[in-house]
Design a protein around this motif. Structure first.
Motif, PDB file in Angstrom:
ATOM      1  N   ASN A  77     -77.847 -25.050 -52.792  1.00 35.06           N
ATOM      2  CA  ASN A  77     -76.821 -24.139 -52.257  1.00 35.06           C
ATOM      3  C   ASN A  77     -76.068 -24.762 -51.083  1.00 35.06           C
ATOM      4  OD1 ASN A  77     -77.135 -22.012 -54.053  1.00 35.06           O
ATOM      5  ND2 ASN A  77     -77.120 -20.489 -52.415  1.00 35.06           N
ATOM      6  N   THR A  78     -75.691 -26.019 -51.268  1.00 35.74           N
ATOM      7  CA  THR A  78     -74.966 -26.710 -50.205  1.00 35.74           C
ATOM      8  C   THR A  78     -73.736 -27.430 -50.756  1.00 35.74           C
ATOM      9  OG1 THR A  78     -76.294 -28.719 -50.455  1.00 35.74           O
ATOM     10  CG2 THR A  78     -77.039 -27.107 -48.824  1.00 35.74           C
ATOM     11  N   THR A  79     -72.775 -27.624 -49.904  1.00 34.85           N
ATOM     12  CA  THR A  79     -71.641 -28.465 -50.214  1.00 34.85           C
ATOM     13  C   THR A  79     -71.407 -29.392 -49.027  1.00 34.85           C
ATOM     14  OG1 THR A  79     -69.351 -28.524 -50.980  1.00 34.85           O
ATOM     15  CG2 THR A  79     -69.895 -26.885 -49.319  1.00 34.85           C
ATOM     16  N   THR A  80     -70.881 -30.560 -49.289  1.00 34.14           N
ATOM     17  CA  THR A  80     -70.751 -31.592 -48.272  1.00 34.14           C
ATOM     18  C   THR A  80     -69.349 -32.180 -48.275  1.00 34.14           C
ATOM     19  OG1 THR A  80     -73.091 -32.160 -48.492  1.00 34.14           O
ATOM     20  CG2 THR A  80     -71.665 -33.816 -47.508  1.00 34.14           C
ATOM     21  N   LEU A  81     -68.874 -32.510 -47.101  1.00 35.40           N
ATOM     22  CA  LEU A  81     -67.597 -33.211 -46.978  1.00 35.40           C
ATOM     23  C   LEU A  81     -67.859 -34.522 -46.243  1.00 35.40           C
ATOM     24  CD1 LEU A  81     -64.519 -32.973 -47.526  1.00 35.40           C
ATOM     25  CD2 LEU A  81     -64.293 -32.204 -45.150  1.00 35.40           C
ATOM     26  N   GLN A  82     -67.770 -35.621 -46.984  1.00 34.31           N
ATOM     27  CA  GLN A  82     -67.917 -36.949 -46.390  1.00 34.31           C
ATOM     28  C   GLN A  82     -66.547 -37.405 -45.925  1.00 34.31           C
ATOM     29  OE1 GLN A  82     -70.716 -38.928 -45.849  1.00 34.31           O
ATOM     30  NE2 GLN A  82     -69.284 -40.262 -44.753  1.00 34.31           N
ATOM     31  N   MET A  83     -66.435 -37.703 -44.652  1.00 32.35           N
ATOM     32  CA  MET A  83     -65.148 -38.087 -44.079  1.00 32.35           C
ATOM     33  C   MET A  83     -65.226 -39.516 -43.555  1.00 32.35           C
ATOM     34  SD  MET A  83     -64.150 -34.576 -42.062  1.00 32.35           S
ATOM     35  CE  MET A  83     -65.395 -34.798 -40.807  1.00 32.35           C
TER      36      MET A  83
END
Length: 124
Positions: A77-83
């Motif tokens: 139940n996670t989402t990630t934004l790699q910047m």
């Protein structure tokens, strides 16, 4: 009760990287499209990236294409934004949001649940 909690913001130098995470509880993430928005001081929230439920297809704002990557882990139940390759103009408060819509929305009003935001500051 649905909760959306972002983490991972902070201060980074130009060209550096940050990884934002978004933990969602109280809903089945696999049935929601997820989006990341950012807000500059005195401005409206703008779309950064989104990922559709089901196919996992992604959508990005032109300003971050090739530098940011959105992903999701429905089991956690996670989402990630790699910047990556961060620039001073990426400095903003970043928000995670969930939408019941199948196609990734790019406007804030089409999202149903929001986190409280996390500050990202890129210093030159």
């Amino acid at each position: 009760q649905v909760q959306v909690v972002e983490s991972g913001g902070g201060l980074v130098q130009v060209g550096g990287s940050l990884r934002l995470s978004c933990a969602v509880s109280g809903l089945t993430l696999s049935r929601f499209s997820m989006g990341w928005f950012r807000q500059f001081p005195g401005k409206e929230r703008v779309f950064v990236a989104g990922i559709r439920w089901g196919s996992g297809s992604t959508t990005y704002a032109d300003s971050v294409k090739g530098r940011f990557t959105i992903s999701r882990d429905d089991a956690k139940n996670t989402t990630t934004l790699q910047m990556n390759d961060l620039k001073p103009e990426d400095t903003a408060v970043y928000y995670c949001a969930a939408s019941i819509r199948m196609v990734v929305p790019t406007t804030p009003t089409q999202y149903d649940y929001w986190g409280q935001g996390t500050q990202v500051t890129v210093s030159s």
